[in-house]
Scaffold this motif. Structure first.
Motif, mmCIF file in Angstrom:
data_model
loop_
_atom_site.group_PDB
_atom_site.id
_atom_site.type_symbol
_atom_site.label_atom_id
_atom_site.label_comp_id
_atom_site.label_asym_id
_atom_site.label_seq_id
_atom_site.Cartn_x
_atom_site.Cartn_y
_atom_site.Cartn_z
ATOM 1 N N LEU A 145 0.845 -1.187 0.000
ATOM 2 C CA LEU A 145 0.000 0.000 0.000
ATOM 3 C C LEU A 145 0.884 1.240 0.000
ATOM 4 N N LEU A 146 0.659 2.132 -0.959
ATOM 5 C CA LEU A 146 1.563 3.264 -1.145
ATOM 6 C C LEU A 146 0.788 4.581 -1.227
ATOM 7 N N LEU A 147 0.816 5.351 -0.138
ATOM 8 C CA LEU A 147 0.199 6.686 -0.139
ATOM 9 C C LEU A 147 0.998 7.684 0.700
ATOM 10 N N HIS A 148 1.470 7.219 1.871
ATOM 11 C CA HIS A 148 2.132 8.129 2.820
ATOM 12 C C HIS A 148 3.501 8.589 2.325
ATOM 13 N N ALA B 69 7.346 9.770 3.061
ATOM 14 C CA ALA B 69 8.543 9.741 3.932
ATOM 15 C C ALA B 69 8.522 8.736 5.102
ATOM 16 N N LYS B 70 7.374 8.560 5.776
ATOM 17 C CA LYS B 70 7.361 7.630 6.924
ATOM 18 C C LYS B 70 5.948 7.187 7.268
ATOM 19 N N VAL B 71 5.827 5.915 7.631
ATOM 20 C CA VAL B 71 4.583 5.406 8.220
ATOM 21 C C VAL B 71 4.808 5.384 9.728
ATOM 22 N N GLU B 72 4.000 6.159 10.458
ATOM 23 C CA GLU B 72 4.210 6.340 11.906
ATOM 24 C C GLU B 72 3.593 5.210 12.725
ATOM 25 N N ALA B 73 2.370 4.781 12.353
ATOM 26 C CA ALA B 73 1.664 3.758 13.144
ATOM 27 C C ALA B 73 0.631 3.050 12.291
ATOM 28 N N LEU B 74 0.281 1.821 12.724
ATOM 29 C CA LEU B 74 -0.692 0.984 12.020
ATOM 30 C C LEU B 74 -1.589 0.297 13.038
ATOM 31 N N ALA B 75 -2.852 0.060 12.680
ATOM 32 C CA ALA B 75 -3.750 -0.702 13.562
ATOM 33 C C ALA B 75 -4.804 -1.414 12.723
ATOM 34 N N PHE B 76 -5.040 -2.705 13.035
ATOM 35 C CA PHE B 76 -6.089 -3.492 12.378
ATOM 36 C C PHE B 76 -7.413 -3.300 13.122
ATOM 37 N N SER B 77 -8.516 -3.312 12.367
ATOM 38 C CA SER B 77 -9.832 -3.251 13.006
ATOM 39 C C SER B 77 -10.125 -4.610 13.667
ATOM 40 N N PRO B 78 -11.048 -4.641 14.659
ATOM 41 C CA PRO B 78 -11.241 -5.872 15.452
ATOM 42 C C PRO B 78 -11.658 -7.095 14.638
ATOM 43 N N ASN B 79 -12.414 -6.885 13.538
ATOM 44 C CA ASN B 79 -12.835 -8.021 12.715
ATOM 45 C C ASN B 79 -11.990 -8.165 11.444
ATOM 46 N N ASN B 80 -10.816 -7.504 11.461
ATOM 47 C CA ASN B 80 -9.818 -7.649 10.388
ATOM 48 C C ASN B 80 -10.315 -7.214 9.007
ATOM 49 N N LYS B 81 -11.285 -6.294 9.011
ATOM 50 C CA LYS B 81 -11.790 -5.782 7.731
ATOM 51 C C LYS B 81 -10.898 -4.667 7.203
ATOM 52 N N TYR B 82 -10.435 -3.812 8.139
ATOM 53 C CA TYR B 82 -9.726 -2.594 7.745
ATOM 54 C C TYR B 82 -8.369 -2.496 8.442
ATOM 55 N N LEU B 83 -7.524 -1.681 7.832
ATOM 56 C CA LEU B 83 -6.249 -1.297 8.444
ATOM 57 C C LEU B 83 -6.211 0.230 8.426
ATOM 58 N N VAL B 84 -5.943 0.844 9.574
ATOM 59 C CA VAL B 84 -5.765 2.298 9.593
ATOM 60 C C VAL B 84 -4.271 2.590 9.689
ATOM 61 N N SER B 85 -3.827 3.559 8.871
ATOM 62 C CA SER B 85 -2.404 3.912 8.871
ATOM 63 C C SER B 85 -2.249 5.408 9.118
ATOM 64 N N LEU B 86 -1.139 5.744 9.797
ATOM 65 C CA LEU B 86 -0.842 7.126 10.135
ATOM 66 C C LEU B 86 0.508 7.496 9.538
ATOM 67 N N GLY B 87 0.541 8.578 8.782
ATOM 68 C CA GLY B 87 1.796 9.049 8.203
ATOM 69 C C GLY B 87 2.620 9.816 9.216
ATOM 70 N N GLY B 88 3.905 9.964 8.951
ATOM 71 C CA GLY B 88 4.803 10.696 9.849
ATOM 72 C C GLY B 88 4.576 12.201 9.774
ATOM 73 N N GLN B 89 5.473 12.947 10.434
ATOM 74 C CA GLN B 89 5.301 14.403 10.561
ATOM 75 C C GLN B 89 5.248 15.116 9.208
ATOM 76 N N ASP B 90 5.990 14.605 8.221
ATOM 77 C CA ASP B 90 6.008 15.252 6.902
ATOM 78 C C ASP B 90 4.787 14.880 6.055
ATOM 79 N N ASP B 91 4.001 13.945 6.563
ATOM 80 C CA ASP B 91 2.827 13.479 5.817
ATOM 81 C C ASP B 91 1.535 13.953 6.495
ATOM 82 N N GLY B 92 1.400 13.605 7.780
ATOM 83 C CA GLY B 92 0.306 14.140 8.594
ATOM 84 C C GLY B 92 -1.083 13.648 8.261
ATOM 85 N N SER B 93 -1.200 12.507 7.547
ATOM 86 C CA SER B 93 -2.544 12.046 7.179
ATOM 87 C C SER B 93 -2.857 10.679 7.775
#
Length: 617
Positions: A107-110, A112-136
């Motif tokens: 998966l390619l969007l962020h 410079a850096k991927v800061e954090a990742l978390a799976f949803s409880p039923n494994n449907k989704y993944l949420v990703s957080l970009g680093g300071q230079d990305d902020g999304s």
């Protein structure tokens, strides 16, 4: 990655025997897989799966730069890992198929850096957080491998989001927090949007390092840089409570919820505690070396694993709450490795401010020698086994006893710009050192001290490697100035268009082989310095380490391509390749009985391999 695949195609792989290495700097980087049998953690640009029972490692290769965060789905089917990249380039997230040990999605969007990742409880989704230079923040659909929606993580540009955590029961709810931001998010799937709600903490202003959500999704617990914990109602977003009265020194770095409702709390000062979620009182406490960066629970919570900044891994049982050290390793690049002569039972490595001595069969740390705030660049065992000689960036040579670690001798002002290379003669009476200023010096060891015998000033840049001939009458030095010099009564010089990193004598001592930044392995005649042959040593990156077997039939190389290569000396072909390192290989040695090969890398790892060409009896 494709270049590595191309180069390793159809070449037999080296048999991996053991790996010492753990990146304790990645926050929540140490995870226990739901199968309860494996630990998962990043090491350089690889993800390591290590069997808890016997320590057997496997590696997931695919990242092009250091792994910055990791997450495991609740059902254990997937592992997600994000990386850092250079400014202006996108940083990839890889979802791995755990059962197959293969890449499921990239998966390619962020930026410079991927800061954090978390799976949803039923494994449907993944949420990703970009680093300071990305902020999304981006929410991904795991089944379709596509982004559903995204949003700026913070309400204003001054805020910087540090962490994200999914609800335990609802695939549409997650929480993010950091500096100047604490938000609850709801996924609106029909409209492909995520809608944030700001949490209200009143006059309490905190920077949040980590989040943990109670099992029933009633409360969010936020560990702060101030060392206290905020308790927020997940339904209302209002501050419910905070504590303790005496906050943790250096802040709360990681939180983990136990099934009994208590919190495991790790701090930046190394305290690891169990605390009550009703009044934040400490129920159990232990002090570890350096800051706690990871906590994860095995099974129902009777056992848990903790990782620290000191690259230590501990196992705890809830009942006795005693720290059992299960692995220790270097927390920064390993600069050099040396194997004790003759016995091949011990080897030593240096990294940052310490030298460590290890047992070769059970890779266990036997001794640690620390010189605070200094860097050890190179080391060697004296042939008699009575001392370890070492080169340091504060211009000193230090000699230590290998059993006790006692300092036996210091040579002050040995070089300007640091001592960068070192070797001892076979008769154990002299040390030859190289420095950042390009000088090579010969020191005589005396019962009551030392004496400078000679200073050689031919090199114009850092001396990177020194090897001494078996009769102690000649040595060869490799330098970043593009010259390798054979020092003797007659001075020979070999010059090539490369920054030489490493040099070796063939055991019969009529030839030397060199390598460096030009990726070539060159054979030279010792007597006249003429070039004999040149091999393509690597398809990508400098060669940093090289060593020849005692019988002279094979040599090994390692470098920036992260591959260990075993070569046939006469044929000039690769016989075996070792794939395990997640960082540039910094040094490599074959033990004197031709059974074991040790390689080290810039991610702090030490890898032991079975050498494929044992000496014939």
């Amino acid at each position: 990655f494709s270049a590595m695949a191309l180069e390793t195609h159809a070449v037999p792989q080296l048999e991996l025997e053991a790996v010492i290495g753990f990146n304790g700097h990645v926050i929540s980087g140490l995870r226990v897989h739901p199968d309860k049998e494996h630990l998962i953690y990043p090491l350089g640009c690889t993800v390591v799966l290590k069997r808890i029972e016997d320590g057997k490692p496997e590696f997931l290769h695919g990242h092009t730069n250091n792994v910055s965060c990791i997450s495991v789905s609740k059902n254990g089917l997937y592992i997600a890992s994000g990386q850092v990249n250079f400014m202006g380039f996108k940083a990839v997230i890889i979802i791995w198929d755990y059962a197959e040990r293969t890449i499921y999605a990239q998966l390619l969007l962020h930026k410079a850096k991927v800061e954090a990742l978390a799976f949803s409880p039923n494994n449907k989704y993944l949420v990703s957080l970009g680093g300071q230079d990305d902020g999304s923040i981006v929410v991904w659909n795991i089944e379709t491998k596509e982004a559903i929606c995204g949003s700026p993580a913070s309400p204003h540009s001054a805020g910087h989001c540090l962490t994200v955590q999914y609800s335990n029961t609802n695939d549409n709810i997650f929480v993010s927090a950091g500096n100047g931001t604490l938000r609850m998010w709801e996924l609106d799937l029909p409209n492909r949007k995520v809608r944030p709600t700001e949490c209200q903490t009143g006059k309490l202003k905190r920077i949040v390092n980590c989040i943990e959500i109670s099992e029933n999704d009633q409360f969010i617990f936020c560990g702060t840089t101030s060392g206290d914990i905020m308790k927020i109602n997940l339904k209302t977003g209002l501050l419910s409570d905070y504590g303790p009265v005496k906050p943790k020194k250096k802040g709360v770095s990681v939180l983990k919820m136990l099934k009994n409702g208590n919190l495991l709390v790790g701090s930046g000062s190394g305290t690891f505690t169990v605390c009550s979620t009703t009044n934040f009182k400490t129920l159990k406490k232990v002090q570890l070396e350096k800051g706690v960066t990871s906590i994860d629970i095995r099974g129902e919570g009777q056992q848990f694993f903790v990782g620290t900044e000191a690259a230590q891994m501990y196992r705890f049982s809830y009942q006795d709450f005693k720290a059992e050290l299960i692995s220790s390793s270097h927390s920064s690049a390993v600069n050099d490795v040396a194997i004790s002569f003759g016995t091949s039972e011990l080897f030593a490595t240096c990294s940052g401010e310490d030298i460590r001595v290890w047992h070769i069969d059970k890779p266990k740390e036997l001794l640690r020698i620390t010189v605070p705030n200094m860097t050890c660049n190179s080391l060697d065992f004296m042939v008699d086994g009575h001392s370890i000689i070492s080169a340091w960036n504060d211009d000193k040579i230090r000699v230590f006893a290998p059993e006790s670690g006692q300092l036996l001798l210091t040579i002050d002002n040995a070089h300007r710009v640091g001592v960068t290379a070192i070797a001892g003669t076979r008769d154990c009476k002299r040390i030859i050192s190289g420095g950042g200023e390009g000088q090579v010096r010969v020191w005589e060891l005396q019962p009551s001290g030392h004496r400078l015998l000679e200073t050689m000033k031919e090199h114009k840049a850092t001396v990177n490697c020194i090897k001494i001939k078996s009769d102690d009458k000649e040595c060869v030095t490799a330098s970043s100035d593009g010259a390798c010099i054979i020092w003797d009564i007659v001075l020979q010089m070999v010059i090539a268009n490369t920054l030489f990193r490493t040099v070796c004598y063939h055991p019969e001592e009529y030839q030397i082989i060199t390598s460096g930044t030009n990726r070539k392995v060159a054979y030279w005649d010792v007597y006249d310095g003429s070039a004999i042959r040149e091999l393509e040593g690597s398809q990508s990156g400098a060669i940093n380490g090289m060593h020849i077997s005692q019988d002279g039939k094979h040599f090994v190389t390692g470098g920036d391509d992260k591959l260990v290569k075993v070569w046939d000396y006469m044929e000039g072909v690769v016989t075996h390749i070792g794939i395990a390192h997640g960082g540039s290989i910094t040094s490599i040695k074959i033990c004197s009985n031709n059974c074991t090969l040790i390689s080290t890398s810039a991610d702090g790892a030490i890898v032991r391999w079975r050498f494929p060409h044992p000496l014939s009896s």
